[in-house]
Design a protein around this motif. Structure first.
Motif, PDB file in Angstrom:
ATOM      1  N   UNK A 183      57.809  17.167 -35.086  1.00  0.00           N
ATOM      2  CA  UNK A 183      57.630  18.589 -34.813  1.00  0.00           C
ATOM      3  C   UNK A 183      56.765  18.805 -33.584  1.00  0.00           C
ATOM      4  N   UNK A 184      56.307  20.002 -33.405  1.00  0.00           N
ATOM      5  CA  UNK A 184      55.490  20.333 -32.253  1.00  0.00           C
ATOM      6  C   UNK A 184      56.273  21.123 -31.223  1.00  0.00           C
ATOM      7  N   UNK A 185      55.579  21.590 -30.202  1.00  0.00           N
ATOM      8  CA  UNK A 185      56.196  22.415 -29.164  1.00  0.00           C
ATOM      9  C   UNK A 185      56.986  21.545 -28.199  1.00  0.00           C
ATOM     10  N   UNK A 186      58.266  21.865 -28.064  1.00  0.00           N
ATOM     11  CA  UNK A 186      59.137  21.161 -27.114  1.00  0.00           C
ATOM     12  C   UNK A 186      58.897  21.760 -25.726  1.00  0.00           C
ATOM     13  N   UNK A 203      67.645  14.582 -30.750  1.00  0.00           N
ATOM     14  CA  UNK A 203      66.443  15.298 -30.342  1.00  0.00           C
ATOM     15  C   UNK A 203      66.706  16.156 -29.102  1.00  0.00           C
ATOM     16  N   UNK A 204      67.455  15.616 -28.151  1.00  0.00           N
ATOM     17  CA  UNK A 204      67.797  16.386 -26.947  1.00  0.00           C
ATOM     18  C   UNK A 204      68.615  17.605 -27.329  1.00  0.00           C
ATOM     19  N   UNK A 205      69.601  17.408 -28.201  1.00  0.00           N
ATOM     20  CA  UNK A 205      70.476  18.506 -28.610  1.00  0.00           C
ATOM     21  C   UNK A 205      69.702  19.594 -29.353  1.00  0.00           C
ATOM     22  N   UNK A 206      68.742  19.191 -30.158  1.00  0.00           N
ATOM     23  CA  UNK A 206      67.997  20.141 -30.992  1.00  0.00           C
ATOM     24  C   UNK A 206      66.700  20.614 -30.356  1.00  0.00           C
ATOM     25  N   UNK A 207      66.409  20.137 -29.136  1.00  0.00           N
ATOM     26  CA  UNK A 207      65.147  20.477 -28.461  1.00  0.00           C
ATOM     27  C   UNK A 207      63.951  20.113 -29.341  1.00  0.00           C
ATOM     28  N   UNK A 208      63.962  18.860 -29.800  1.00  0.00           N
ATOM     29  CA  UNK A 208      62.871  18.332 -30.610  1.00  0.00           C
ATOM     30  C   UNK A 208      62.160  17.226 -29.836  1.00  0.00           C
ATOM     31  N   UNK A 209      60.872  17.085 -30.098  1.00  0.00           N
ATOM     32  CA  UNK A 209      60.114  15.996 -29.501  1.00  0.00           C
ATOM     33  C   UNK A 209      60.417  14.687 -30.237  1.00  0.00           C
ATOM     34  N   UNK A 210      60.140  13.586 -29.567  1.00  0.00           N
ATOM     35  CA  UNK A 210      60.240  12.283 -30.212  1.00  0.00           C
ATOM     36  C   UNK A 210      58.914  11.559 -30.041  1.00  0.00           C
ATOM     37  N   UNK A 229      49.558  10.579 -28.505  1.00  0.00           N
ATOM     38  CA  UNK A 229      49.705  11.062 -29.875  1.00  0.00           C
ATOM     39  C   UNK A 229      48.457  10.824 -30.704  1.00  0.00           C
ATOM     40  N   UNK A 230      48.647  10.674 -32.006  1.00  0.00           N
ATOM     41  CA  UNK A 230      47.520  10.495 -32.926  1.00  0.00           C
ATOM     42  C   UNK A 230      46.790   9.183 -32.660  1.00  0.00           C
ATOM     43  N   UNK A 231      47.537   8.161 -32.258  1.00  0.00           N
ATOM     44  CA  UNK A 231      46.921   6.890 -31.885  1.00  0.00           C
ATOM     45  C   UNK A 231      47.280   6.586 -30.441  1.00  0.00           C
ATOM     46  N   UNK A 232      46.584   5.620 -29.864  1.00  0.00           N
ATOM     47  CA  UNK A 232      46.852   5.249 -28.476  1.00  0.00           C
ATOM     48  C   UNK A 232      48.254   4.674 -28.293  1.00  0.00           C
ATOM     49  N   UNK A 233      48.844   4.188 -29.400  1.00  0.00           N
ATOM     50  CA  UNK A 233      50.179   3.592 -29.314  1.00  0.00           C
ATOM     51  C   UNK A 233      51.297   4.622 -29.379  1.00  0.00           C
ATOM     52  N   UNK A 234      51.003   5.822 -29.838  1.00  0.00           N
ATOM     53  CA  UNK A 234      52.043   6.849 -30.014  1.00  0.00           C
ATOM     54  C   UNK A 234      52.315   7.594 -28.712  1.00  0.00           C
ATOM     55  N   UNK A 235      53.545   7.496 -28.255  1.00  0.00           N
ATOM     56  CA  UNK A 235      53.999   8.279 -27.109  1.00  0.00           C
ATOM     57  C   UNK A 235      54.795   9.465 -27.653  1.00  0.00           C
ATOM     58  N   UNK A 236      54.326  10.673 -27.418  1.00  0.00           N
ATOM     59  CA  UNK A 236      55.055  11.877 -27.816  1.00  0.00           C
ATOM     60  C   UNK A 236      55.676  12.498 -26.565  1.00  0.00           C
TER      61      UNK A 236
END
Length: 331
Positions: free
Chosen positions: A221-224, A142-149, A173-180
């Motif tokens: 996906x999404x904006x990095x 993800x770091x190499x590709x500039x992608x979110x996790x 994120x979509x739920x309270x448990x999701x860290x984006x």
């Protein structure tokens, strides 16, 4: 041909004979269902050496008159291999299966003799509720590709007198448990891996997460959001991970018992000025020490083996902390 070359290399690495002759290699291949002859064996060894010369800079296999083929020089020096083996064995977060698989890969080019020379502690049958290797791999890509996790971050609660994992519910994120998170850097400290990145709920600061506490890690996906240039990333790492990294510079004077001498030199360097006092006590002075909580905690950990003289402010803070600790035991 590739299978024959692999079998020849395996034979040379695992056999206890000083040398393996052509005829023995031909028989070894025949027992495993491969027809061969002396001339082909010579060519296969030549091909192996061509590969290793390109791969590591020198031929691995040597032919000795009357002895046959031998491996004289290991791929790793013993000290190099011991260092790498220990890094795997003493990792706190990898499971036993992950360590075993890594060790098998690492030792694949080592002879039976070198393996026996290593100091190897037994693998404990430990399991983890996550895969450290998978987490690291996903984050690095993800770091190499500039992608979110995205991931769940765990905390702990007590149930039936034992700690249990619970999921933190402060995500974005979509739920309270999701860290984006937009990941920037992985850092190793005290044998734990940490992720440094951007978390939208903390827009004015970089965020940090223990990777062994991350669950269900995956790229999304999404904006990095790349705001690394707005921060001194190295300074952030230094302040968060090195306990003497920030604070006001002071001239430090303290007394200590001789049992701490090696620890004192390790902590402050060999330029520290030391004078012998009575019995087993020494007086030490060192300039340009950063005064902060980390320094205070280090002195507190030394107990009755050390006494701070100056600066007075540090001495008084230590006294107050010791009084508070003593009061807990006197209740």
């Amino acid at each position: 041909m590739g299978e024959k070359m692999a079998l020849i290399l395996q034979l040379l690495l695992t056999n206890r004979q000083i040398g393996i002759k052509n005829e023995e290699i031909v028989n070894y291949l025949s027992e495993r269902g491969f027809k061969s002859h002396r001339k082909e064996v010579g060519q296969l060894v030549h091909n192996l050496n061509d590969f290793f010369t390109f791969f590591i800079g020198y031929p691995l296999i040597h032919g000795k008159p009357k002895k046959g083929y031998v491996i004289e020089k290991e791929y790793y020096e013993d000290g190099e291999l011991q260092l790498l083996v220990d890094a795997i064995l003493f990792n706190k977060d990898a499971s036993a299966k992950e360590k075993e698989a890594l060790l098998e890969k690492l030792l694949s080019f080592s002879s039976v003799y070198q393996k026996e020379r290593l100091s190897m502690m037994p693998l404990l049958e430990t399991e983890q509720p996550f895969s450290l290797i998978l987490n690291l791999t996903t984050i690095l890509h993800a770091i190499d590709e500039h992608k979110n996790i995205t991931f769940h971050y765990i905390d702990y609660a007590i149930s039936n007198s034992h700690p249990i994992e619970i999921t933190a519910k402060n995500g974005n994120g979509k739920t309270k448990e999701d860290y984006n998170v937009s990941p920037y850097r992985i850092y190793l400290d005290n044998n734990h891996y940490y992720l440094i990145g951007y978390f939208s709920k903390r827009k004015t600061n970089l965020s940090m997460y223990r990777i062994d506490r991350m669950r269900y890690v995956r790229r999304i996906g999404g904006i990095y959001v790349d705001i690394q240039d707005q921060y001194d990333l190295e300074g952030f790492i230094t302040k968060r991970f090195h306990m003497f990294a920030s604070g006001q510079e002071v001239a430090l004077t303290f007394r200590f018992k001789g049992v701490l001498l090696r620890e004192i030199v390790s902590r402050f360097g060999n330029t520290i000025h030391v004078n012998k006092l009575k019995e087993d006590w020494y007086q030490a002075s060192v300039d340009h020490v950063l005064m902060n909580d980390g320094l205070k905690m280090w002195f507190l950990m030394q107990g009755a083996n050390v006494y701070v003289n100056e600066p007075v402010a540090l001495k008084e803070e230590i006294e107050q902390d010791l009084k508070k600790a003593l009061s807990l035991y006197q209740k």
